[in-house]
Motif scaffolding. Structure first.
Motif, PDB file in Angstrom:
ATOM      1  N   LEU A  20       0.827  -1.205   0.000  1.00 53.56           N
ATOM      2  CA  LEU A  20       0.000   0.000   0.000  1.00 53.56           C
ATOM      3  C   LEU A  20       0.865   1.260   0.000  1.00 53.56           C
ATOM      4  O   LEU A  20       0.548   2.241  -0.682  1.00 53.56           O
ATOM      5  N   ASP A  21       1.965   1.233   0.751  1.00 58.01           N
ATOM      6  CA  ASP A  21       2.894   2.372   0.737  1.00 58.01           C
ATOM      7  C   ASP A  21       3.456   2.595  -0.664  1.00 58.01           C
ATOM      8  O   ASP A  21       3.571   3.732  -1.120  1.00 58.01           O
ATOM      9  N   GLU A  22       3.788   1.498  -1.342  1.00 60.32           N
ATOM     10  CA  GLU A  22       4.292   1.610  -2.714  1.00 60.32           C
ATOM     11  C   GLU A  22       3.205   2.159  -3.640  1.00 60.32           C
ATOM     12  O   GLU A  22       3.484   2.984  -4.522  1.00 60.32           O
TER      13      GLU A  22
ATOM     14  N   ARG B 195      -6.081   8.807  -5.727  1.00 63.71           N
ATOM     15  CA  ARG B 195      -5.361   9.200  -4.508  1.00 63.71           C
ATOM     16  C   ARG B 195      -6.259   9.051  -3.293  1.00 63.71           C
ATOM     17  O   ARG B 195      -5.849   8.533  -2.252  1.00 63.71           O
ATOM     18  N   SER B 196      -7.514   9.469  -3.418  1.00 61.86           N
ATOM     19  CA  SER B 196      -8.469   9.362  -2.318  1.00 61.86           C
ATOM     20  C   SER B 196      -8.728   7.901  -1.961  1.00 61.86           C
ATOM     21  O   SER B 196      -8.769   7.534  -0.776  1.00 61.86           O
ATOM     22  N   ASP B 197      -8.870   7.060  -2.986  1.00 64.04           N
ATOM     23  CA  ASP B 197      -9.076   5.632  -2.736  1.00 64.04           C
ATOM     24  C   ASP B 197      -7.871   5.009  -2.037  1.00 64.04           C
ATOM     25  O   ASP B 197      -8.021   4.203  -1.115  1.00 64.04           O
ATOM     26  N   ALA B 198      -6.674   5.384  -2.474  1.00 68.36           N
ATOM     27  CA  ALA B 198      -5.463   4.856  -1.839  1.00 68.36           C
ATOM     28  C   ALA B 198      -5.378   5.311  -0.382  1.00 68.36           C
ATOM     29  O   ALA B 198      -4.996   4.536   0.500  1.00 68.36           O
ATOM     30  N   ASP B 199      -5.756   6.564  -0.124  1.00 66.99           N
ATOM     31  CA  ASP B 199      -5.763   7.071   1.260  1.00 66.99           C
ATOM     32  C   ASP B 199      -6.782   6.314   2.112  1.00 66.99           C
ATOM     33  O   ASP B 199      -6.513   5.991   3.272  1.00 66.99           O
ATOM     34  N   HIS B 200      -7.956   6.023   1.542  1.00 65.45           N
ATOM     35  CA  HIS B 200      -8.966   5.255   2.282  1.00 65.45           C
ATOM     36  C   HIS B 200      -8.463   3.846   2.586  1.00 65.45           C
ATOM     37  O   HIS B 200      -8.686   3.314   3.694  1.00 65.45           O
TER      38      HIS B 200
ATOM     39  N   THR C 103       3.440   5.531  -5.899  1.00 68.90           N
ATOM     40  CA  THR C 103       3.209   5.483  -7.343  1.00 68.90           C
ATOM     41  C   THR C 103       2.119   6.459  -7.760  1.00 68.90           C
ATOM     42  O   THR C 103       2.247   7.159  -8.780  1.00 68.90           O
ATOM     43  N   VAL C 104       1.060   6.536  -6.972  1.00 68.07           N
ATOM     44  CA  VAL C 104      -0.022   7.480  -7.278  1.00 68.07           C
ATOM     45  C   VAL C 104       0.499   8.913  -7.208  1.00 68.07           C
ATOM     46  O   VAL C 104       0.150   9.748  -8.053  1.00 68.07           O
ATOM     47  N   ALA C 105       1.366   9.204  -6.249  1.00 69.35           N
ATOM     48  CA  ALA C 105       1.945  10.550  -6.145  1.00 69.35           C
ATOM     49  C   ALA C 105       2.780  10.873  -7.387  1.00 69.35           C
ATOM     50  O   ALA C 105       2.719  11.993  -7.915  1.00 69.35           O
TER      51      ALA C 105
ATOM     52  N   ASP D 100       3.034  13.538 -12.865  1.00 73.49           N
ATOM     53  CA  ASP D 100       3.189  13.408 -14.314  1.00 73.49           C
ATOM     54  C   ASP D 100       1.919  13.784 -15.074  1.00 73.49           C
ATOM     55  O   ASP D 100       1.978  14.423 -16.122  1.00 73.49           O
ATOM     56  N   VAL D 101       0.762  13.368 -14.563  1.00 71.78           N
ATOM     57  CA  VAL D 101      -0.502  13.552 -15.268  1.00 71.78           C
ATOM     58  C   VAL D 101      -1.153  14.884 -14.917  1.00 71.78           C
ATOM     59  O   VAL D 101      -1.857  15.476 -15.725  1.00 71.78           O
TER      60      VAL D 101
END
Length: 99
Positions: free
Chosen positions: A14-16, A38-43, A20-22, A27-28
């Motif tokens: 999850l940290d990785e 990003r919100s989903d990864a934070d949840h 990656t999302v950051a 880039d995008v």
């Protein structure tokens, strides 16, 4: 693999994902889609943290039992007068020179 090991492995993954999302966000750009990811990864991060807090920690090894102190003095040979020695048989079955 123990439960704690599994949770630690999930945390590393999850940290990785968050890193990656950051990078993707840099880039995008900060569009709606990347903000949702990003919100989903934070949840997910928060959920895993709650899960880790709810799981009781298993001790690394079982709690010690009663401590038995073994003396350094030689044992009384009479304790094993009739006992068989592994691979040699009972003392009464061996020649006198082996006793």
């Amino acid at each position: 693999m123990s439960l704690q090991d599994e949770l630690t492995a999930a945390q590393r993954c999850l940290d990785e994902l968050v890193r990656t999302v950051a990078r993707l966000e840099r880039d995008v750009g900060g569009g709606l889609e990347i903000r949702r990811v990003r919100s989903d990864a934070d949840h997910l991060r928060e959920s895993l943290s709650l899960l880790r807090a709810s799981v009781p920690r298993q001790p690394a090894e079982p709690p010690p039992g009663e401590v038995v102190i073994v003396p350094d003095t030689p044992y009384d040979r009479a304790l094993w007068a009739d006992a068989e020695e592994e691979g040699l048989g009972a003392p009464r079955d061996r020649p006198a020179r082996d006793r």
